[in-house]
Design an enzyme around this catalytic site. Sequence first.
Site, mmCIF file in Angstrom:
data_model
loop_
_atom_site.group_PDB
_atom_site.id
_atom_site.type_symbol
_atom_site.label_atom_id
_atom_site.label_comp_id
_atom_site.label_asym_id
_atom_site.label_seq_id
_atom_site.Cartn_x
_atom_site.Cartn_y
_atom_site.Cartn_z
ATOM 1 N N ARG A 15 0.810 -1.229 0.000
ATOM 2 C CA ARG A 15 0.000 0.000 0.000
ATOM 3 C C ARG A 15 0.845 1.282 0.000
ATOM 4 N NH1 ARG A 15 -3.657 -0.920 5.003
ATOM 5 N NH2 ARG A 15 -2.123 -2.544 5.421
ATOM 6 N N TYR A 360 34.148 25.085 -8.195
ATOM 7 C CA TYR A 360 33.980 23.896 -9.030
ATOM 8 C C TYR A 360 34.323 24.246 -10.464
ATOM 9 C CZ TYR A 360 31.401 19.861 -10.984
ATOM 10 O OH TYR A 360 31.043 18.714 -11.627
ATOM 11 N N SER A 378 31.689 44.028 -3.139
ATOM 12 C CA SER A 378 30.535 43.405 -3.786
ATOM 13 C C SER A 378 30.882 42.879 -5.171
ATOM 14 C CB SER A 378 29.412 44.439 -3.918
ATOM 15 O OG SER A 378 29.045 44.860 -2.633
HETATM 16 CA CA CA Z 1 -1.304 -4.470 9.535
#
Ligand code: CA
Length: 432
Positions: A15, A360, A378
């Site tokens: 289920r 990277y 900045s």
């Molecule tokens: Ca059960």
Amino acid sequence: MSISVVILAAGKGTRMKSSTPKVLHEISGKSMLFHAIDAAKKISDDITVVLYHQAERIQADIESHYKGIHFHMQDVEQFPGTGGAMKGVSVKHTKALILNGDMPLVTMHALESLMQGDADINMSVIKLDNPSGYGRVVILDGKVHEIVEEKDCIPAQKEIQTVNAGVYCVKKDVLDTYIPALNNDNAQEEYYLTDIIKMAVEDGKIVHPVIVDEEEFKGVNSKLDLAHAEEILQRRIKMDLMKAGVTMRLPETIYIDSRATFEGECILENGVSIQGHSHIISSHIKTNSVIEDSYIKNSDVGPMGRIRPDSRLIDTHIGNFVEVKKSTLHGVKAGHLAYIGDASIEEGTNIGAGMITCNYDGKNKYKTVIGKNVFIGSDTQIVAPVNIADDVIVAAGTTVNKDVEKGSLVISRTEMKTVKNFFYKFFNIPNS
Ligand code: CA
Ligand code: UD1
């Protein structure tokens, strides 16, 4: 530690509608099975997990996190059912606690109440207005007589409101005697663990019902159950933390991993998410910030800060839209809009808006080391691997791709040019 624990986890979990085994689905950052194992670890040195469906994957996952857990492969083809699961399981101690791998909300308090006393079997019982789906517990004169599975109930038994919660504490000799004697003579043609109770009662053994809380013993069988269990566990985690002194603004909007820890006075604002093994000490995490597997001490983060795994922030201010990954910042201010990855930055350093560590190159990751009292202007790119020494000024707009010596200014800019009245010529409009 004179009790064994057996965790039943061989069921299929259809289920759940997932390729991930049911018991590996996570609640508050930890799989349901690991919640059960962690509880078992607190009370036992002899833990057996019963597996069948996706056994290899589950076993590998357990072995990558825990040592010394025993495994038992259920022969589901020949012996299906909870009784079949116990066939061939050998326990070391004189008593065994039998748990389910899909009950992540069971508390230590409930387990302790099941381990008490000297009955041959202590079994968990819930009283329900709507008992459907559960095995009914037939109690006569205050004593458990038998458990009848719903599919085997006669109509009168269906009305019984005391049901089997599915967790038991059983003496080893009871298991050794009755498990081999189980049969599958029932509606589901399964070997029911619950049938040991009837046999034990017939032989004069004592079976004691322990009333437990429905909420704790609810099995998780679907994604809906999973979400419901998550809500309950989150409520518990946050309640405990608030009692321990963590301030939370709108706690229902906050998520906290079950493995996270807090010290000192911490404040968590609304929408905060604390994930993984984060450790937060005397810090203020502001609105909608995300912290993953990081150490944060005497610092403030956010609003909308993101601290990714393996970061260490000490005496540091992280403002809005700053992302930090696998970096150590000690006494640093990064007020707005920056990416700080694979870096270590020291005391007194200020990170300007728009600073990016270029960590990277498309193949590998590289480290950025920034010293003390550095002023980073900045819109700067810091191309790793690179080392910026103490007392450096990096001018706005600079790309730093070589090491910088102590005390220097670095600036890399194309010269600014002004073309007068260009605007009016370009758009062909009069210059008023
Ligand atoms: Ca059960
Ligand atoms: C069982 C009880 C029922 C009780 C209910 C509470 C039996 C016969 N019935 O019902 O009285 O009210 O739990 O939730 O025990 N499992 C295995 N191998 C199997 C079947 C199950 O290891 O062959 C494991 C499952 O993974 C699960 C646990 O046993 O962790 C319980 O299985 P489940 O199918 O939920 O039990 P029920 O039949 O619903």
